[in-house]
Design a protein around this motif. Structure first.
Motif, mmCIF file in Angstrom:
data_model
loop_
_atom_site.group_PDB
_atom_site.id
_atom_site.type_symbol
_atom_site.label_atom_id
_atom_site.label_comp_id
_atom_site.label_asym_id
_atom_site.label_seq_id
_atom_site.Cartn_x
_atom_site.Cartn_y
_atom_site.Cartn_z
ATOM 1 N N ILE A 1 0.838 -1.199 0.000
ATOM 2 C CA ILE A 1 0.000 0.000 0.000
ATOM 3 C C ILE A 1 0.876 1.253 0.000
ATOM 4 C CG2 ILE A 1 -1.660 1.353 1.352
ATOM 5 C CD1 ILE A 1 -2.765 -1.422 2.330
ATOM 6 N N ALA A 2 1.899 1.263 0.842
ATOM 7 C CA ALA A 2 2.811 2.413 0.897
ATOM 8 C C ALA A 2 3.495 2.621 -0.454
ATOM 9 C CB ALA A 2 3.849 2.209 1.998
ATOM 10 N N GLN A 3 3.909 1.529 -1.097
ATOM 11 C CA GLN A 3 4.557 1.640 -2.403
ATOM 12 C C GLN A 3 3.576 2.166 -3.447
ATOM 13 O OE1 GLN A 3 7.922 1.152 -3.111
ATOM 14 N NE2 GLN A 3 7.273 2.213 -4.967
ATOM 15 N N ALA A 4 2.332 1.715 -3.383
ATOM 16 C CA ALA A 4 1.315 2.197 -4.335
ATOM 17 C C ALA A 4 1.114 3.703 -4.190
ATOM 18 C CB ALA A 4 -0.001 1.452 -4.138
ATOM 19 N N TYR A 5 1.103 4.192 -2.953
ATOM 20 C CA TYR A 5 0.984 5.637 -2.742
ATOM 21 C C TYR A 5 2.212 6.379 -3.287
ATOM 22 C CZ TYR A 5 -3.267 6.280 0.045
ATOM 23 O OH TYR A 5 -4.570 6.390 0.459
ATOM 24 N N ARG A 6 3.403 5.836 -3.039
ATOM 25 C CA ARG A 6 4.618 6.489 -3.558
ATOM 26 C C ARG A 6 4.598 6.534 -5.087
ATOM 27 N NH1 ARG A 6 6.852 3.667 0.790
ATOM 28 N NH2 ARG A 6 7.495 1.935 -0.543
ATOM 29 N N ASP A 7 4.222 5.406 -5.704
ATOM 30 C CA ASP A 7 4.173 5.346 -7.162
ATOM 31 C C ASP A 7 3.148 6.334 -7.716
ATOM 32 O OD1 ASP A 7 6.067 3.320 -7.030
ATOM 33 O OD2 ASP A 7 4.618 1.703 -7.422
ATOM 34 N N ALA A 8 1.978 6.386 -7.086
ATOM 35 C CA ALA A 8 0.929 7.306 -7.548
ATOM 36 C C ALA A 8 1.392 8.750 -7.412
ATOM 37 C CB ALA A 8 -0.359 7.073 -6.753
ATOM 38 N N SER A 9 2.014 9.074 -6.294
ATOM 39 C CA SER A 9 2.499 10.445 -6.093
ATOM 40 C C SER A 9 3.546 10.815 -7.134
ATOM 41 C CB SER A 9 3.104 10.598 -4.691
ATOM 42 O OG SER A 9 2.107 10.499 -3.716
ATOM 43 N N ARG A 10 4.454 9.880 -7.398
ATOM 44 C CA ARG A 10 5.516 10.150 -8.372
ATOM 45 C C ARG A 10 4.934 10.331 -9.778
ATOM 46 N NH1 ARG A 10 8.785 6.513 -6.883
ATOM 47 N NH2 ARG A 10 7.870 4.838 -8.115
ATOM 48 N N GLN A 11 4.023 9.448 -10.167
ATOM 49 C CA GLN A 11 3.450 9.558 -11.506
ATOM 50 C C GLN A 11 2.631 10.841 -11.647
ATOM 51 O OE1 GLN A 11 0.692 6.558 -12.776
ATOM 52 N NE2 GLN A 11 0.563 7.408 -14.830
ATOM 53 N N LEU A 12 1.811 11.143 -10.658
ATOM 54 C CA LEU A 12 1.014 12.365 -10.725
ATOM 55 C C LEU A 12 1.916 13.592 -10.739
ATOM 56 C CD1 LEU A 12 -1.719 13.708 -10.872
ATOM 57 C CD2 LEU A 12 -1.878 13.548 -8.376
ATOM 58 N N ALA A 13 2.971 13.591 -9.935
ATOM 59 C CA ALA A 13 3.907 14.723 -9.920
ATOM 60 C C ALA A 13 4.558 14.906 -11.289
ATOM 61 C CB ALA A 13 4.976 14.517 -8.848
ATOM 62 N N ASP A 14 4.953 13.811 -11.914
ATOM 63 C CA ASP A 14 5.540 13.899 -13.259
ATOM 64 C C ASP A 14 4.546 14.505 -14.248
ATOM 65 O OD1 ASP A 14 7.873 12.755 -12.279
ATOM 66 O OD2 ASP A 14 7.477 10.767 -13.147
ATOM 67 N N ASN A 15 3.303 14.029 -14.183
ATOM 68 C CA ASN A 15 2.272 14.560 -15.085
ATOM 69 C C ASN A 15 2.011 16.044 -14.827
ATOM 70 O OD1 ASN A 15 2.044 11.966 -16.048
ATOM 71 N ND2 ASN A 15 -0.007 11.618 -15.258
ATOM 72 N N LEU A 16 1.937 16.418 -13.554
ATOM 73 C CA LEU A 16 1.679 17.815 -13.214
ATOM 74 C C LEU A 16 2.844 18.705 -13.629
ATOM 75 C CD1 LEU A 16 -0.014 17.371 -9.716
ATOM 76 C CD2 LEU A 16 -1.135 17.928 -11.899
ATOM 77 N N ALA A 17 4.072 18.198 -13.490
ATOM 78 C CA ALA A 17 5.244 18.961 -13.913
ATOM 79 C C ALA A 17 5.195 19.201 -15.426
ATOM 80 C CB ALA A 17 6.529 18.232 -13.534
ATOM 81 N N GLU A 18 4.846 18.159 -16.165
ATOM 82 C CA GLU A 18 4.719 18.306 -17.616
ATOM 83 C C GLU A 18 3.590 19.279 -17.967
ATOM 84 O OE1 GLU A 18 4.372 14.452 -19.451
ATOM 85 O OE2 GLU A 18 6.240 13.778 -18.523
ATOM 86 N N GLY A 19 2.605 19.383 -17.073
ATOM 87 C CA GLY A 19 1.492 20.304 -17.278
ATOM 88 C C GLY A 19 1.777 21.704 -16.778
ATOM 89 N N GLY A 20 3.025 21.953 -16.350
ATOM 90 C CA GLY A 20 3.428 23.299 -15.973
ATOM 91 C C GLY A 20 3.248 23.671 -14.517
ATOM 92 N N ALA A 21 2.990 22.703 -13.639
ATOM 93 C CA ALA A 21 2.766 23.029 -12.226
ATOM 94 C C ALA A 21 4.066 23.394 -11.518
ATOM 95 C CB ALA A 21 2.127 21.846 -11.505
ATOM 96 N N ASP A 22 3.975 24.373 -10.632
ATOM 97 C CA ASP A 22 5.071 24.655 -9.704
ATOM 98 C C ASP A 22 4.957 23.652 -8.562
ATOM 99 O OD1 ASP A 22 5.965 26.882 -11.127
ATOM 100 O OD2 ASP A 22 4.629 28.246 -10.041
ATOM 101 N N MET A 23 6.075 23.265 -7.996
ATOM 102 C CA MET A 23 6.125 22.332 -6.854
ATOM 103 C C MET A 23 5.264 21.084 -7.121
ATOM 104 S SD MET A 23 6.189 25.127 -3.691
ATOM 105 C CE MET A 23 4.750 24.446 -2.997
ATOM 106 N N PRO A 24 5.517 20.368 -8.195
ATOM 107 C CA PRO A 24 4.649 19.248 -8.567
ATOM 108 C C PRO A 24 4.597 18.121 -7.533
ATOM 109 C CG PRO A 24 6.616 19.283 -9.934
ATOM 110 C CD PRO A 24 6.611 20.553 -9.147
#
Length: 188
Positions: free
Chosen positions: A125-148
């Motif tokens: 479960i902890a790994q799933a949360y880490r993976d989700a956070s990392r993937q979402l952060a990558d997507n948000l960074a590509e979408g121009g977010a500050d502090m993704p």
């Protein structure tokens, strides 16, 4: 594994996900999962020799894949971060309404119910949360977010809390509101 074996395994996983989301992990027994999946008892231990915990780890894997696909869809076409966030909250609200508020945020539910001794499940479960956070952060960074990274963590926490609140109130108003605020923070 045969095609029939793969289908049986997937039916068990989907049954576990549906029942855990609506009833909770501890309130769902193996017999209920077998009944919901429509498979004999031997199928459970054939596909998941580790029993309920092994099945639940597979359910977390299934959810992690679903979340990855959802994040990919929200970022489709190079969507700006604010659009991605709006899509996530809108999709969560639509899912709640479609299931008459009976389905919750399963990773969150499992994280709250898993016993300290269930280390393999807790770790997954902890790994799933880490993976989700990392993937979402990558997507948000590509979408121009500050502090993704920080934004992704906040979005996931707000989704978990928003889903719980929406279920309790049988209303997605708060969920939509949280999504709108976070979308504004991500920038227009």
């Amino acid at each position: 594994m045969t095609r029939q074996g793969q289908e049986t395994r997937l039916r068990l996983i989907r049954a576990a996900v549906a029942l855990y989301q609506s009833r909770g992990y501890h309130a769902t027994g193996v017999s209920a999962i077998l009944d919901h999946a429509g498979v004999p008892k031997g199928s459970m231990y054939h596909h998941f020799p580790g029993g309920k915990q092994a099945l639940t780890i597979a359910a977390v894997d299934y959810l992690a894949e679903d979340m990855a696909a959802r994040f990919a869809r929200t970022a489709d076409g190079g969507a700006r971060a604010c659009i991605q966030i709006t899509r996530l909250f809108t999709d969560a609200a639509a899912s709640l309404e479609a299931h008459d508020y009976a389905q919750g945020a399963l990773l969150s539910l499992l994280a709250q119910e898993v016993e300290p001794g269930e280390t393999a499940l807790r770790s997954r479960i902890a790994q799933a949360y880490r993976d989700a956070s990392r993937q979402l952060a990558d997507n948000l960074a590509e979408g121009g977010a500050d502090m993704p990274e920080e934004l992704a963590t906040t979005v996931l926490a707000a989704l978990d809390g928003g889903v719980a609140r929406a279920r309790a109130q049988r209303s997605t108003v708060g969920l939509h509101s949280a999504g709108e605020v976070l979308a504004r923070l991500a920038g227009e």
